[in-house]
Design a protein around this motif. Structure first.
Motif, mmCIF file in Angstrom:
data_model
loop_
_atom_site.group_PDB
_atom_site.id
_atom_site.type_symbol
_atom_site.label_atom_id
_atom_site.label_comp_id
_atom_site.label_asym_id
_atom_site.label_seq_id
_atom_site.Cartn_x
_atom_site.Cartn_y
_atom_site.Cartn_z
ATOM 1 N N UNK A 162 5.589 -3.951 -9.569
ATOM 2 C CA UNK A 162 5.379 -3.063 -8.437
ATOM 3 C C UNK A 162 6.679 -2.446 -7.948
ATOM 4 N N UNK A 163 6.599 -1.181 -7.588
ATOM 5 C CA UNK A 163 7.720 -0.503 -6.954
ATOM 6 C C UNK A 163 7.931 -1.036 -5.543
ATOM 7 N N UNK A 164 9.132 -0.872 -4.990
ATOM 8 C CA UNK A 164 9.320 -1.206 -3.575
ATOM 9 C C UNK A 164 8.317 -0.436 -2.715
ATOM 10 N N UNK A 165 7.773 -1.103 -1.732
ATOM 11 C CA UNK A 165 6.818 -0.529 -0.785
ATOM 12 C C UNK A 165 5.437 -0.265 -1.404
ATOM 13 N N UNK A 166 5.195 -0.744 -2.611
ATOM 14 C CA UNK A 166 3.877 -0.577 -3.222
ATOM 15 C C UNK A 166 2.814 -1.260 -2.375
ATOM 16 N N UNK A 167 1.643 -0.621 -2.305
ATOM 17 C CA UNK A 167 0.542 -1.139 -1.491
ATOM 18 C C UNK A 167 -0.341 -2.057 -2.317
ATOM 19 N N UNK A 168 -0.695 -3.212 -1.763
ATOM 20 C CA UNK A 168 -1.507 -4.215 -2.444
ATOM 21 C C UNK A 168 -2.748 -4.499 -1.594
ATOM 22 N N UNK A 169 -3.925 -4.459 -2.219
ATOM 23 C CA UNK A 169 -5.161 -4.817 -1.537
ATOM 24 C C UNK A 169 -5.865 -5.902 -2.361
ATOM 25 N N UNK A 170 -6.177 -7.001 -1.711
ATOM 26 C CA UNK A 170 -6.812 -8.146 -2.376
ATOM 27 C C UNK A 170 -8.063 -8.527 -1.598
#
Length: 272
Positions: free
Chosen positions: A135-143
């Motif tokens: 993941x890139x810095x500041x990438x958004x993750x939804x789980x």
């Protein structure tokens, strides 16, 4: 999705592959109405399975390109067929057969999506740590994950509560965690993600929503039944107990005053 050394509760039979596609549609709004990937371009989907969630992501976010990670090749083969049959733009999706605990990817991503995966693995935190490297810095993750202790039906029937107890105990015995949703915040914090937020989603259906309630009772009966083959094979439940659960779920489905209740947990976070 499974992982090396783990059994998969639901199995890989064709009927289960079809159920996953149907399940995704039944619960779509409960999950995706609260997800926003509008500012993202390249999404990593962990445990892409038969493409059930992938199809929704492609449809709802037409600007996204998606890389799906899946351990089982037979699931990838089915996903490609499913997405092609839905008319998806196949140039926007690629699949990679890998263990999500040891990702080795050439691309980096500005978003990630994980749904109904961590419940099936022995060390879910290892997946969250491995994912950070892609993941890139500041990438958004939804789980989005299960919290199975919240399941409740009324009238309370022992045929259902007994089956559900065995079902969840069996999932634990094969290395899964039917309560992993409650632990998402802590796991993301330990892995170094930031701006973590949690919400509870799910169903609370009663006499006011008869058609929706019938649809969800059927969906949930099929979900519970998906573990039956493995449990019967290992002698932890009998065919008679499975039949009894199914018949009782049908009875409650058709009962005007019955109630269905279940909550899952959805976490949103960002890579540092």
């Amino acid at each position: 999705m499974s992982e090396k050394g783990n059994k998969y509760l639901h199995g890989y039979e064709e009927v289960e592959q079809e159920r996953l596609m149907e399940q995704a549609n039944v619960i779509e709004s409960k999950i995706f109405d609260f997800i926003d990937y509008e500012d993202c371009q390249r999404l990593l989907e962990i445990g892409s399975g038969v493409g059930a969630q992938t199809e929704i992501l492609l449809r709802r976010f037409p600007h996204l390109s998606i890389t799906g990670i899946e351990y089982e090749q037979k699931q990838i083969d089915k996903a490609k067929k499913n997405l092609a049959s839905k008319g998806c733009e196949m140039s926007r999706i690629s699949f990679i057969q890998q263990d999500a605990k040891n990702l080795d990817l050439l691309k980096v991503f500005d978003a990630a999506f994980v749904c109904w995966v961590l419940e099936h693995v022995t060390e879910p935190i290892e997946i969250l740590r491995s994912m950070k490297s892609a993941l890139l810095p500041h990438a958004k993750v939804v789980i989005t994950e299960v919290l199975n202790s919240t399941f409740y039906t009324y009238p309370v029937r022992k045929e259902i509560t007994h089956y559900w107890e065995i079902y969840n105990d069996y999932q634990r015995s094969i290395g899964g965690d039917p309560e992993v949703g409650a632990k998402l915040g802590d796991m993301l914090e330990k892995c170094g993600y930031r701006d973590i937020s949690l919400r509870s989603g799910g169903f609370h259906l009663d006499s006011r929503e008869q058609e929706e309630k019938k649809k969800v009772f059927t969906y949930w009966k099929n979900l519970m039944s998906s573990g039956a083959s493995a449990m019967i094979g290992e002698g932890v439940i009998s065919e008679a107990e499975v039949d009894s659960m199914q018949q009782t779920m049908d009875e409650l489905r058709d009962m005007p005053d019955s109630i269905f209740y279940y909550r899952f947990i959805q976490a949103t976070a960002y890579n540092r």
